[in-house]
Structures are given as structure tokens and as C-alpha cells.
Motif scaffolding. Structure first.
Motif, short mmCIF file in Angstrom:
data_model
loop_
_atom_site.label_atom_id
_atom_site.label_comp_id
_atom_site.label_asym_id
_atom_site.label_seq_id
_atom_site.Cartn_x
_atom_site.Cartn_y
_atom_site.Cartn_z
N LEU A 242 14.62 18.93 -34.65
CA LEU A 242 14.63 17.92 -33.58
C LEU A 242 13.23 17.73 -33.01
O LEU A 242 12.80 16.58 -32.81
CB LEU A 242 15.59 18.34 -32.47
N ILE A 243 12.53 18.82 -32.72
CA ILE A 243 11.18 18.72 -32.17
C ILE A 243 10.29 17.91 -33.12
O ILE A 243 9.52 17.04 -32.69
CB ILE A 243 10.59 20.12 -31.94
N ASP A 244 10.41 18.19 -34.43
CA ASP A 244 9.59 17.49 -35.42
C ASP A 244 9.96 16.00 -35.49
O ASP A 244 9.08 15.13 -35.57
CB ASP A 244 9.74 18.13 -36.79
N LEU A 245 11.25 15.70 -35.49
CA LEU A 245 11.71 14.31 -35.58
C LEU A 245 11.28 13.51 -34.35
O LEU A 245 10.88 12.35 -34.47
CB LEU A 245 13.23 14.27 -35.73
N MET A 246 11.36 14.11 -33.17
CA MET A 246 10.95 13.41 -31.96
C MET A 246 9.43 13.24 -31.92
O MET A 246 8.94 12.23 -31.40
CB MET A 246 11.44 14.16 -30.72
N ALA A 247 8.69 14.19 -32.46
CA ALA A 247 7.23 14.05 -32.53
C ALA A 247 6.86 12.85 -33.41
O ALA A 247 5.90 12.12 -33.11
CB ALA A 247 6.61 15.32 -33.07
N GLN A 248 7.63 12.62 -34.46
CA GLN A 248 7.39 11.47 -35.32
C GLN A 248 7.63 10.16 -34.57
O GLN A 248 7.04 9.12 -34.90
CB GLN A 248 8.28 11.53 -36.56
N LYS A 249 8.50 10.20 -33.56
CA LYS A 249 8.76 9.02 -32.73
C LYS A 249 7.75 8.88 -31.60
O LYS A 249 7.79 7.91 -30.84
CB LYS A 249 10.18 9.11 -32.13
N GLY A 250 6.88 9.87 -31.46
CA GLY A 250 5.86 9.83 -30.43
C GLY A 250 6.23 10.53 -29.14
O GLY A 250 5.60 10.32 -28.11
N PHE A 251 7.25 11.41 -29.18
CA PHE A 251 7.71 12.12 -27.98
C PHE A 251 7.58 13.63 -28.17
O PHE A 251 7.96 14.17 -29.21
CB PHE A 251 9.17 11.78 -27.66
#
Length: 343
Positions: A242-251
Motif C-alpha cells: 500500500l505504501i508503495d502504491l500510494m507513493a506512485q500516486k504521489g502520496f
């Protein structure tokens, strides 16, 4: 009022009148033990089968929530309940004796978010002054249905989670209370094609990221708007995804994210591998811990995001993938607020 593509903000936010938590023995040996209303040491809860035991856990939590609210079953307009068993039988047999209008719901381990979302809509719309939201799970009944017989003694990979034995119940009310549901974001089914039933955290993480991202977009906020963003049962593997996926969204969620599956057990001491899961996981942590932290003012605003893996023995044995779902609920301490919507 509709908000964005998938959210609702409530003009008359429903309040949490009471919350109750009934935990099993293993959960009662974990870090949240002191916060549970009751710990049931007998995994069969005095019954003959695991399924009947789970119904007893659900009945106990519902009854405790009603008592803590100073109500009787006659005051409850609707029950919204769910579990992991086929045809939701833990819920059916858990609450049927009260003869209350009933909605049986299934969102896998995200079901507590689903019950709260729909319950809040009912209260906000004026269709019920008191609505009971309750979910449950049981380690043994889940293993029996989804995995292996307990006496088989199979090895569990480190990505596996431990199904929580317990039940959490909330009474939503139109009456004013400190903690209210001010908005919800309804999740979509998200399927990355994963098929590993022993790594449900990875299966659910994409749905959690999608729902959280949609919440940010619909309400025009970011991760810093919430004191905590709390997923249901991603566990340690799903949390990283989740942390990685949200980082890809810029969060960046690293400072605000928590996971109920990680909080409910001491993973190393209790040998739960990636953490906890099951409908009872998010429900127990919500009712015992999250609501308390909000009531005491330690947190002002929380995004509660239970997560679910939408598999069944049928779909899994037929080689289907494991889609995920998540439902986000905005919980706020509204004490002293003069306006009905604080955003």
C-alpha cells in the motif's frame, strides 16, 4: 450529499452512540487486551461447533453495544451484519432471536466498513434513529471453510495472516455524540490478477490504494488531512504494498498509516506471521481502540478503511484470481463543533 465520483458527505453526521468488542483467547493475549469489553477463553464459546461459537461472539458484542447505549433491542431500527461464512450464517443465527429488520452484508474482511457506510446513510436520511452494525470472524471456522482442517497441521508461509476470533458492534444514532461519521467513500472491486490465498495482504492492497486515492480526490484532501489512515487487515506484507502504491500516486502514507491486522497481535511473540485478518479484525480494533482514541481527543480525524479479499472456496479451486475491495469511513471527534460538516 454526493461528493465526487464515489463519496458521500453527511449533512447530519450520524454519531457512534456505543461500541463493543468481544475477543477470543489469542486476541486477549495481544497488545490491545486491556481495551476489549470481554475476552472469551473458550474458542467454542460453550457451543458444539465453530460456526455456532462465532454466532455467540456476534450475539455477545451486539448485546453489549445495546446495553452500553442504554437501549433495548426494541429500540434498534435495523441490523446490518456480516461475516466470512457461506450465506453469512454467523450473522443469521447470531441476531435472529431479536426479530429486528436485518440486512445481511458481505464484503469479506471489509464488511465492517460496508455496514458503517450503509448504516450511516440510513441514519443520515432519517430512516432509522438507531442502527446496529456488527461483524465477526473466527479462526477455526475460517480455516475450516477456506484452508485446511486444523488437525492437518499445515505450514503457513510468512505472508499468511491469522484470522481474528472476535466480534465488534457499533450503534449509530441520530443523537449527538462526540465521534461521528462525517463521510464515506465506497470502494470498487480491484483485481491485479493475484491468486495466492496465503498472501491476501497483497491481493487487498491495490483496492485499499484505489479507495484511499478516491477519497483524497473526492474530498480534495491529502494524507495530512487525517491524523491516522487505518486499513483493516493488510498485515505487514500488504502495508508495504500500500505504501508503495500510494507513493506512485504521489502520496506519502508512512507517517499516518496504521493497520488493524498489525495492531491486534504481537506478531513475533504470538507467531501470527503477517498479522491478523477476518471481519472481526477491523471491527475489534475499531470498537476497542480507534473509537476510544477519538473520544479522548487523541485523534481528531481518522480515515478507517477495512479491506477485503473477495474469494470463495469455489472461485479459488476453479483457478480464479482474488479481487480486493475496501470501504473508507471518515470518523471525526465533533465535540464543540457548531457546524454539521467540518470540512
Amino acid at each position: 450529499m454526493q461528493q465526487g465520483k464515489a463519496s458521500i458527505r453527511f449533512e447530519h453526521p450520524p454519531g457512534i452512540l456505543s461500541a463493543a468488542s468481544i475477543a477470543g483467547k489469542k486476541e486477549g493475549e495481544g497488545p490491545l487486551a486491556i481495551l476489549f469489553d470481554e475476552i472469551v477463553s473458550d474458542p467454542l464459546a460453550g457451543e458444539k461447533t465453530w460456526e455456532e461459537a462465532e454466532s455467540q461472539f456476534q450475539k455477545k458484542s451486539a448485546q453489549k453495544a445495546i446495553e452500553k447505549a442504554g437501549l433495548s433491542p426494541n429500540h434498534i431500527r435495523y441490523v446490518l451484519a456480516g461475516d466470512l461464512l457461506g450465506q453469512s450464517i454467523a450473522s443469521t443465527f447470531g441476531v435472529m432471536d431479536w426479530n429486528i429488520p436485518f440486512f445481511g452484508l458481505y464484503g469479506a474482511c471489509s464488511t465492517m466498513g460496508e455496514t458503517l457506510s450503509l448504516g450511516a446513510m440510513l441514519v443520515n436520511a432519517g430512516y432509522g434513529d438507531h442502527v446496529l452494525c456488527v461483524t465477526s470472524s473466527h479462526f477455526a471456522s475460517a480455516e475450516k471453510q477456506f484452508r485446511f482442517p486444523l488437525h492437518y497441521g499445515n505450514q503457513r508461509p510468512y505472508s499468511a495472516t491469522w484470522t481474528v476470533t472476535g466480534s465488534g458492534a457499533v450503534i449509530l444514532s441520530s443523537e449527538g455524540k462526540t465521534v461521528k461519521i462525517t463521510g464515506v467513500t465506497t470502494g470498487k472491486i480491484v483485481d491485479f490478477g493475484l491468486k495466492d490465498s496465503m498472501n491476501m495482504g497483497a491481493c487487498m492492497a491495490p483496492a485499499a490504494a484505489d479507495c484511499i486515492g478516491q477519497n483524497f480526490q473526492d474530498f480534495g484532501v491529502d494524507a495530512g488531512y487525517y491524523d491516522r489512515i487505518i486499513t483493516g487487515d493488510l498485515g505487514s506484507v500488504g502495508k508495504k504494498a500500500l505504501i508503495d502504491l500510494m507513493a506512485q500516486k504521489g502520496f506519502d502514507l508512512q507517517k499516518t498509516h496504521m493497520d488493524c491486522g498489525i495492531e491486534i497481535y504481537n506478531s513475533e511473540a504470538q507467531d501470527t506471521h503477517a498479522g491478523g485478518s477476518g471481519c472481526g479484525c477491523a471491527a475489534l480494533v475499531l470498537c476497542a481502540y480507534i473509537v476510544r482514541m477519538l473520544e479522548e481527543g487523541r485523534w481528531r480525524r481518522v480515515l478507517f478503511v477495512p479491506t477485503g479479499a473477495l474469494l470463495s472456496p469455489t472461485s479459488f479451486n476453479e483457478g480464479q484470481s482474488i479481487p480486493g475491495i475496501a470501504h473508507a469511513v471518515i470518523l471525526e471527534n465533533m465535540e464543540g463543533e457548531t457546524n454539521e460538516w467540518s470540512m
